[in-house]
Design a protein around this motif. Structure first.
Motif, mmCIF file in Angstrom:
data_model
loop_
_atom_site.group_PDB
_atom_site.id
_atom_site.type_symbol
_atom_site.label_atom_id
_atom_site.label_comp_id
_atom_site.label_asym_id
_atom_site.label_seq_id
_atom_site.Cartn_x
_atom_site.Cartn_y
_atom_site.Cartn_z
ATOM 1 N N UNK A 403 0.816 -1.211 0.000
ATOM 2 C CA UNK A 403 0.000 0.000 0.000
ATOM 3 C C UNK A 403 0.852 1.265 0.000
ATOM 4 N N UNK A 404 1.860 1.312 0.869
ATOM 5 C CA UNK A 404 2.623 2.543 1.034
ATOM 6 C C UNK A 404 3.776 2.688 0.040
ATOM 7 N N UNK A 405 4.311 1.580 -0.443
ATOM 8 C CA UNK A 405 5.442 1.665 -1.381
ATOM 9 C C UNK A 405 5.003 1.653 -2.835
ATOM 10 N N UNK A 406 3.840 1.018 -3.120
ATOM 11 C CA UNK A 406 3.402 0.866 -4.493
ATOM 12 C C UNK A 406 4.179 -0.182 -5.271
ATOM 13 N N UNK A 407 5.025 -0.943 -4.569
ATOM 14 C CA UNK A 407 5.838 -1.980 -5.210
ATOM 15 C C UNK A 407 5.185 -3.338 -4.951
ATOM 16 N N UNK A 408 5.049 -4.189 -5.985
ATOM 17 C CA UNK A 408 4.486 -5.529 -5.749
ATOM 18 C C UNK A 408 5.347 -6.325 -4.773
ATOM 19 N N UNK A 409 4.691 -7.041 -3.871
ATOM 20 C CA UNK A 409 5.396 -7.854 -2.876
ATOM 21 C C UNK A 409 5.010 -9.313 -3.074
ATOM 22 N N UNK A 410 6.002 -10.175 -3.173
ATOM 23 C CA UNK A 410 5.772 -11.614 -3.257
ATOM 24 C C UNK A 410 6.383 -12.295 -2.044
ATOM 25 N N UNK A 411 5.853 -13.463 -1.709
ATOM 26 C CA UNK A 411 6.287 -14.215 -0.531
ATOM 27 C C UNK A 411 6.948 -15.510 -0.978
ATOM 28 N N UNK A 412 8.044 -15.868 -0.312
ATOM 29 C CA UNK A 412 8.744 -17.107 -0.627
ATOM 30 C C UNK A 412 9.150 -17.819 0.656
ATOM 31 N N UNK A 413 8.787 -19.086 0.760
ATOM 32 C CA UNK A 413 9.386 -19.938 1.778
ATOM 33 C C UNK A 413 10.800 -20.268 1.313
ATOM 34 N N UNK A 415 13.066 -22.566 1.783
ATOM 35 C CA UNK A 415 13.404 -23.899 1.279
ATOM 36 C C UNK A 415 12.821 -24.133 -0.105
ATOM 37 N N UNK A 416 11.583 -23.674 -0.328
ATOM 38 C CA UNK A 416 10.937 -23.871 -1.621
ATOM 39 C C UNK A 416 11.630 -23.056 -2.705
ATOM 40 N N UNK A 417 12.024 -21.827 -2.382
ATOM 41 C CA UNK A 417 12.726 -20.993 -3.357
ATOM 42 C C UNK A 417 14.023 -21.654 -3.810
ATOM 43 N N UNK A 418 14.769 -22.182 -2.860
ATOM 44 C CA UNK A 418 16.039 -22.828 -3.192
ATOM 45 C C UNK A 418 15.796 -24.114 -3.974
ATOM 46 N N UNK A 419 14.788 -24.882 -3.568
ATOM 47 C CA UNK A 419 14.516 -26.155 -4.235
ATOM 48 C C UNK A 419 14.178 -25.969 -5.716
ATOM 49 N N UNK A 420 13.372 -24.970 -6.019
ATOM 50 C CA UNK A 420 12.931 -24.820 -7.408
ATOM 51 C C UNK A 420 13.753 -23.792 -8.184
ATOM 52 N N UNK A 421 14.722 -23.145 -7.469
ATOM 53 C CA UNK A 421 15.566 -22.127 -8.118
ATOM 54 C C UNK A 421 14.704 -21.082 -8.816
ATOM 55 N N UNK A 422 13.764 -20.513 -8.035
ATOM 56 C CA UNK A 422 12.843 -19.519 -8.579
ATOM 57 C C UNK A 422 13.565 -18.297 -9.120
ATOM 58 N N UNK A 423 12.996 -17.661 -10.122
ATOM 59 C CA UNK A 423 13.676 -16.515 -10.746
ATOM 60 C C UNK A 423 13.786 -15.307 -9.818
ATOM 61 N N UNK A 447 22.312 -16.587 -0.383
ATOM 62 C CA UNK A 447 23.420 -16.773 -1.336
ATOM 63 C C UNK A 447 22.894 -16.852 -2.766
ATOM 64 N N UNK A 448 21.752 -17.485 -2.937
ATOM 65 C CA UNK A 448 21.148 -17.597 -4.272
ATOM 66 C C UNK A 448 20.731 -16.220 -4.793
ATOM 67 N N UNK A 449 20.097 -15.421 -3.936
ATOM 68 C CA UNK A 449 19.662 -14.085 -4.353
ATOM 69 C C UNK A 449 20.853 -13.184 -4.666
ATOM 70 N N UNK A 450 21.905 -13.277 -3.860
ATOM 71 C CA UNK A 450 23.103 -12.465 -4.118
ATOM 72 C C UNK A 450 23.755 -12.855 -5.440
ATOM 73 N N UNK A 451 23.769 -14.141 -5.725
ATOM 74 C CA UNK A 451 24.379 -14.595 -6.979
ATOM 75 C C UNK A 451 23.610 -14.113 -8.194
ATOM 76 N N UNK A 452 22.322 -13.771 -7.986
ATOM 77 C CA UNK A 452 21.499 -13.261 -9.086
ATOM 78 C C UNK A 452 21.464 -11.728 -9.123
ATOM 79 N N UNK A 453 22.210 -11.090 -8.241
ATOM 80 C CA UNK A 453 22.374 -9.645 -8.313
ATOM 81 C C UNK A 453 21.317 -8.814 -7.627
ATOM 82 N N UNK A 454 20.412 -9.426 -6.842
ATOM 83 C CA UNK A 454 19.357 -8.664 -6.166
ATOM 84 C C UNK A 454 19.920 -7.887 -4.988
ATOM 85 N N UNK A 455 19.285 -6.764 -4.659
ATOM 86 C CA UNK A 455 19.594 -6.058 -3.414
ATOM 87 C C UNK A 455 19.052 -6.899 -2.263
#
Length: 696
Positions: A403-413, A415-423, A447-455
């Motif tokens: 609501x306050x940022x106007x940026x879409x927010x997604x949720x990730x567990x 273990x599931x993110x790492x298992x499926x190597x989500x984008x 470590x996975x998110x850092x390797x993909x260049x995310x803040x």
């Protein structure tokens, strides 16, 4: 996850009885990290005719069960062999461990310390998991080593003996040939072992070849060093760790060193500590500390083995009091931490909110994020990543951040993110939420998110934790030490912090100004509202008496309080060992409605927010099917929430909708606590669970 602890006294006389009690108390402080078995190792009596180089093997005591069972067993064995508890040691190194089983059932043989063999030439206590232990074990089996336990840890001391024997024989190991005149050092042995290990670990080594020495190292699991100078006040910080030793103005002073996987085991002895970083090796010898770190970056560039480099580290002062690790007037830590929430929320918000007479003075200051807010606002999306309670806290904060940022927010567990190597993309902001800052699945996702260049942003309750160090920026929750396995005050403080993050992100929006100021006003009033809702304690105990014989409990929530339903159900199942399920009320008619009858207790969260009228409809449909309803509502809404008068009510004070999950979870925390006590279970040490899962 396990708890590891070590104590070394140098140039200060301590009786064996005192040393034992220090080790036992260290384990008691760490028992929330594991309580299915425990063990310690201390030195045997030195024979008068023995030289300083050839000593009898150290004594090892291991026991299945909780700490007090180990204590009883040790004193029985000591009495049986007539071991002198009054024996004085000017220098002595002891290690201890409390286990949460991962590899092998709880048993004496699987307890730590794990040994290199019958002579206990090398002993190790370990927190974490060795992922390549099968390969290492096969190699050691080919060299004639025999294994006794089912643990992954046993390969470590046996590998240490293998390395020591090879280096002592002056044979080539890993391409290195020791000089004939060079004496093998304890640190050298441990570093060679570290080269071979993969996984997450914090290790403390003790060896009969290196009496009165300890070596500790870590990679991905928490470990800290506590230092107590018997001749200096705690507040004098003229000591520092430099490239080789722990220096002070005069060498040979009386010192005590403590190694532990948590500050709670150290704070009663000293507040002067150093958080050991990944890939560091700490060697305590002759009253001095040497610290080395593998230069893994250089090794990757050259393609060779990582080489150790000495490092300089500063000591710091723990911001923790002994009272925080004691129950005080409460019967259990969970009970204490539930009732500490007004204070933990106050501490979390202190210095971060400002409110003057002029409305323009209502601001949020988050120093750890201020240089990155612009980048986060421009993100393609914000991804919240966590496990268990931390995931639920992020879910509760998701609507206000969108609501306050106007940026879409997604949720990730995690273990599931790492298992499926989500984008994950460079334009994303990944927010990692963890009470301990050491959760293994969350660390892997980082470590996975850092390797993909995310803040990468960290939200943790532990300064110096792996997530706090590994993220680009972040916010410390500052909820205080949380010892109960079931997280309570960290959960509510996490929601408060993420709400403040939302306020900071929306600071540049004029259209959100009125909404932001109303939230800030309610944040200031939140601790008093929490005190008010804690008065429901007796009422929730009575409700627990009605539910204690039930087999299942459903909790319906939606909007901001879908997370409340999930977290409330999680609390009931993890400590009361009662089946409970949090359900999104909007999905009620898509399956869960089939479970409803006159025997099934159902809690419906229907406090005032945008989904209030929809929850009224849910209540009516559940009543039509004779559901046993318990309705949580804001004060004054009880009559309109349940027209037939057949409902039981839990009335809570109203706050802004984004803060209501903080208020609403507290009655459910109290309910879970009282259910557990009434059902006869240990509320602080629930079955099969430990505080923070640092193994996969």
């Amino acid at each position: 996850m396990c708890g590891i602890f070590a104590y070394l006294n140098y140039n200060i006389t301590r009786e064996r009885r005192y040393i034992l009690e220090v080790l036992f108390n260290g384990l008691r402080r760490l028992e929330y990290r594991g309580y299915d078995s425990a063990g310690i190792s201390i030195d045997a009596d030195l024979l008068p005719e023995a030289s300083s180089k050839f000593r009898p093997p150290p004594l090892v005591f291991r026991q299945e069960g909780k700490i007090e069972k180990l204590v009883t067993n040790v004193y029985q064995e000591v009495h049986a062999v007539d071991l002198d508890l009054a024996q004085n040691f000017l220098i002595h190194a002891g290690i201890a461990h409390t286990r949460w089983a991962t590899h092998g059932l709880p048993s004496e043989k699987n307890s730590h310390p794990q040994s290199s063999g019958s002579g206990h030439e090398f002993l190790v206590v370990h927190n974490g998991i060795i992922t390549n232990y099968v390969v290492l074990k096969e190699t050691l089996l080919r060299h004639g080593y025999q294994f006794e336990s089912d643990t992954d840890t046993e390969v470590i001391p046996k590998l240490a003996k293998f390395v020591y024997d090879r280096l002592s024989e002056n044979t080539t190991f890993n391409g290195e040939v020791p000089a004939e005149t060079q004496e093998v050092t304890f640190r050298q042995v441990v570093m060679e072992v570290m080269r071979q290990l993969e996984g997450a670990y914090a290790l403390i080594f003790k060896s009969s070849h290196f009496p009165n020495e300890l070596v500790a190292c870590k990679c991905g699991s928490p470990l800290l060093l506590g230092v107590k100078d018997a001749e200096e006040p705690e507040t004098k910080m003229d000591q520092f760790i430099n490239r080789d030793v722990l220096h002070d103005r005069r060498q040979g002073r009386s010192k005590e060193y403590f190694l532990a996987s948590d500050a709670s085991a150290v704070v009663e002895h000293t507040k002067t500590v150093m958080v050991i970083e990944d890939h560091e090796v700490v060697h305590i010898k002759d009253g001095n500390v040497s610290i080395f770190k593998f230069d893994t970056a250089k090794a990757r560039k050259t393609g060779g083995l990582p080489r150790p480099a000495s490092v300089q580290r500063a000591l710091s002062i723990l911001e923790m009091e002994v009272e925080q690790i004691k129950k005080g007037k409460y019967d259990h830590f969970m009970q204490k931490e539930i009732h500490e929430q007004p204070d933990s929320l106050t501490t979390t918000m202190r210095g971060r909110l400002t409110r003057g007479r002029e409305s323009k003075m209502k601001t949020v200051v988050l120093g750890g994020l201020k240089d990155h807010l612009r980048t986060i606002r421009r993100s393609r999306r914000i991804i919240f990543i966590g496990c268990g309670t931390s995931y639920n806290a992020a879910l509760a904060a998701r609507p206000i951040i969108e609501e306050l940022s106007g940026v879409p927010v997604t949720m990730e567990l995690a273990s599931d993110l790492v298992d499926r190597q989500g984008p994950i993309y460079r334009e994303d902001t990944a927010v990692f939420v963890s009470q301990s800052g050491e959760t293994a699945d969350t660390l892997q996702a980082l470590e996975y998110a850092k390797s993909n260049g995310a803040l990468c942003v960290g939200i943790t309750n532990t300064v110096g934790s792996a997530i706090a160090r590994g993220t680009h920026c972040g916010v410390h929750i500052n909820a205080g030490c949380e010892i109960g396995v079931a997280s309570t005050k960290a959960y509510t403080s996490q929601i408060a912090v993420m709400t403040m993050v939302a306020l900071a992100l929306g600071d540049d929006s004029i259209s959100c100004r009125v909404r932001r100021e109303a939230i800030i006003d309610d944040l200031f009033d939140l601790p008093s509202k929490v005190k008010e809702v804690l008065k429901l304690d007796t009422e929730m105990k009575e409700l627990a008496k009605l539910l204690m014989e039930e087999q299942s409990l459903l909790i319906f929530g939606r909007g901001y309080n879908y997370a409340t339903a999930l977290e409330g159900a999680l609390k009931v199942k993890e400590v009361a060992l009662m089946h409970s399920e949090g359900i999104l009320a909007g999905e009620m008619k898509h399956g869960p409605l089939a479970l409803v009858d006159e025997t099934l207790p159902i809690i419906v969260i229907a406090t005032c927010d945008a989904t209030f009228s929809k929850q009224q409809s849910v209540i009516q449909q559940l009543q039509a099917r004779k559901g046993r309803l318990i309705v949580m509502c804001t004060k004054g809404d009880a009559l309109s929430s349940c027209s037939s008068g057949a409902c039981r009510f839990i009335e809570v004070p109203p706050v802004q909708d984004c803060l209501q999950p903080i208020i609403n979870i507290i009655p459910l925390q109290l309910l879970a606590y009282h259910l557990t006590v009434l059902r006869g279970y240990n509320v602080d040490q629930p079955r099969n669970l430990a505080k923070s899962v640092t193994t996969q």
